[in-house]
Design an enzyme around this catalytic site. Structure first.
Site, PDB file in Angstrom:
ATOM      1  N   GLU A  79       0.813  -1.214   0.000  1.00 36.07           N
ATOM      2  CA  GLU A  79       0.000   0.000   0.000  1.00 36.07           C
ATOM      3  C   GLU A  79       0.851   1.269   0.000  1.00 36.07           C
ATOM      4  O   GLU A  79       0.331   2.365   0.191  1.00 36.07           O
ATOM      5  CB  GLU A  79      -0.938  -0.005   1.208  1.00 36.07           C
ATOM      6  CG  GLU A  79      -1.949  -1.139   1.153  1.00 36.07           C
ATOM      7  CD  GLU A  79      -2.940  -1.133   2.299  1.00 36.07           C
ATOM      8  OE1 GLU A  79      -4.132  -1.389   2.049  1.00 36.07           O
ATOM      9  OE2 GLU A  79      -2.522  -0.886   3.445  1.00 36.07           O
ATOM     10  N   HIS A  98      -2.646   5.617   7.193  1.00 34.53           N
ATOM     11  CA  HIS A  98      -3.700   4.793   6.581  1.00 34.53           C
ATOM     12  C   HIS A  98      -4.053   3.683   7.559  1.00 34.53           C
ATOM     13  O   HIS A  98      -3.187   2.915   7.988  1.00 34.53           O
ATOM     14  CB  HIS A  98      -3.207   4.192   5.264  1.00 34.53           C
ATOM     15  CG  HIS A  98      -4.090   3.099   4.745  1.00 34.53           C
ATOM     16  ND1 HIS A  98      -5.451   3.237   4.600  1.00 34.53           N
ATOM     17  CD2 HIS A  98      -3.799   1.818   4.344  1.00 34.53           C
ATOM     18  CE1 HIS A  98      -5.962   2.112   4.130  1.00 34.53           C
ATOM     19  NE2 HIS A  98      -4.987   1.226   3.972  1.00 34.53           N
ATOM     20  N   HIS A 100      -7.246   0.653   8.900  1.00 33.94           N
ATOM     21  CA  HIS A 100      -8.448  -0.118   8.622  1.00 33.94           C
ATOM     22  C   HIS A 100      -9.348  -0.021   9.865  1.00 33.94           C
ATOM     23  O   HIS A 100      -9.915  -1.019  10.311  1.00 33.94           O
ATOM     24  CB  HIS A 100      -8.106  -1.575   8.321  1.00 33.94           C
ATOM     25  CG  HIS A 100      -7.203  -1.769   7.149  1.00 33.94           C
ATOM     26  ND1 HIS A 100      -6.717  -3.012   6.779  1.00 33.94           N
ATOM     27  CD2 HIS A 100      -6.696  -0.891   6.255  1.00 33.94           C
ATOM     28  CE1 HIS A 100      -5.954  -2.884   5.711  1.00 33.94           C
ATOM     29  NE2 HIS A 100      -5.915  -1.605   5.380  1.00 33.94           N
ATOM     30  N   TYR A 125     -14.728  20.203  15.372  1.00 36.86           N
ATOM     31  CA  TYR A 125     -13.382  19.628  15.296  1.00 36.86           C
ATOM     32  C   TYR A 125     -13.236  18.707  14.089  1.00 36.86           C
ATOM     33  O   TYR A 125     -12.160  18.617  13.499  1.00 36.86           O
ATOM     34  CB  TYR A 125     -13.046  18.897  16.599  1.00 36.86           C
ATOM     35  CG  TYR A 125     -12.764  19.872  17.708  1.00 36.86           C
ATOM     36  CD1 TYR A 125     -11.521  20.478  17.821  1.00 36.86           C
ATOM     37  CD2 TYR A 125     -13.757  20.235  18.608  1.00 36.86           C
ATOM     38  CE1 TYR A 125     -11.256  21.412  18.819  1.00 36.86           C
ATOM     39  CE2 TYR A 125     -13.521  21.158  19.600  1.00 36.86           C
ATOM     40  CZ  TYR A 125     -12.267  21.747  19.707  1.00 36.86           C
ATOM     41  OH  TYR A 125     -12.022  22.674  20.672  1.00 36.86           O
TER      42      TYR A 125
END
Length: 216
Positions: A79, A98, A100, A125
């Protein structure tokens, strides 16, 4: 030109510390997720493939040249291109996270969200740290088409949500990217908790006022 030893050491230690914090709080699991930091030279340090963010060895992080070529450390994650797409389209960025993360992934699977802006502006926010969140259509991990889709969305948004996959968030610093990712996950959790209820998100006028103030 290469980064100074002190700069690189600090970046390596910061990646390991943020990874452990994210893992320990259940925002990632197993060997999922990846973090990168871009050095002042344009070189990038990134968490390697099959590595738990909770047990990173700073010395074994993957290293890339400014041109995106793997030059050292352990085998890079497949990735890596997600990070490189963000840096290419957002040259002001110094880090990418990144994950999950559960609630963000759950939202990415829903069929009735707006692909141009997946989550409503529930809090100030969220607007300040994330802004507008586009959905990138599903492509298999590592697919060239996924890289192209992320690059297209990254031109206007520093945070994107990959369908059936998870968020990719860039920030000026690693702390900025981390905090924005965490704000996104918390807002996704609130969104799911509130589904089926009458909600009162921020108005477009309130949202624009926050965005204008943040840009000053």
């Amino acid at each position: 030109m290469t980064a100074t030893l002190s700069e690189e050491t600090r970046a390596r230690d910061a990646i390991a510390a943020v990874g452990k914090s994210i893992f320990d709080r259940g925002l990632t699991f197993g060997s999922t997720g990846n973090i990168s930091v871009r050095l002042s030279t344009g070189e990038t340090l990134m968490t390697p493939t099959n590595a738990s963010l909770g047990a990173l060895d700073p010395a074994r992080l993957s290293r890339f040249s400014a041109e995106g070529v793997h030059t050292g450390g352990d085998k890079p994650t497949k990735e890596a291109f997600l990070h490189q797409c963000m840096y290419c389209k957002r040259p002001q960025s110094g880090a990418v996270v990144h994950l999950h993360s559960t609630h963000s992934v759950a939202v990415s699977i829903l069929a009735d969200t707006d692909p141009e802006d997946v989550l409503p502006p529930l809090t100030a926010y969220y607007v300040m740290r994330v802004g507008r969140l586009p959905l990138v259509p599903y492509f298999p991990p590592g697919a060239t088409a996924l890289a192209e889709a992320v690059a297209a969305r990254a031109e206007k948004s520093h945070a994107v949500l990959l369908a059936n996959h998870g968020p990719v968030v860039a920030g000026k610093t690693l702390a900025d990217a981390q905090y924005a990712t965490e704000e996104l996950e918390e807002t996704a959790r609130l969104f799911l908790l509130l589904r089926g209820s009458n909600i009162r998100p921020l108005t477009e006028e309130q949202r624009k006022a926050i965005e204008e103030n943040a840009s000053r």
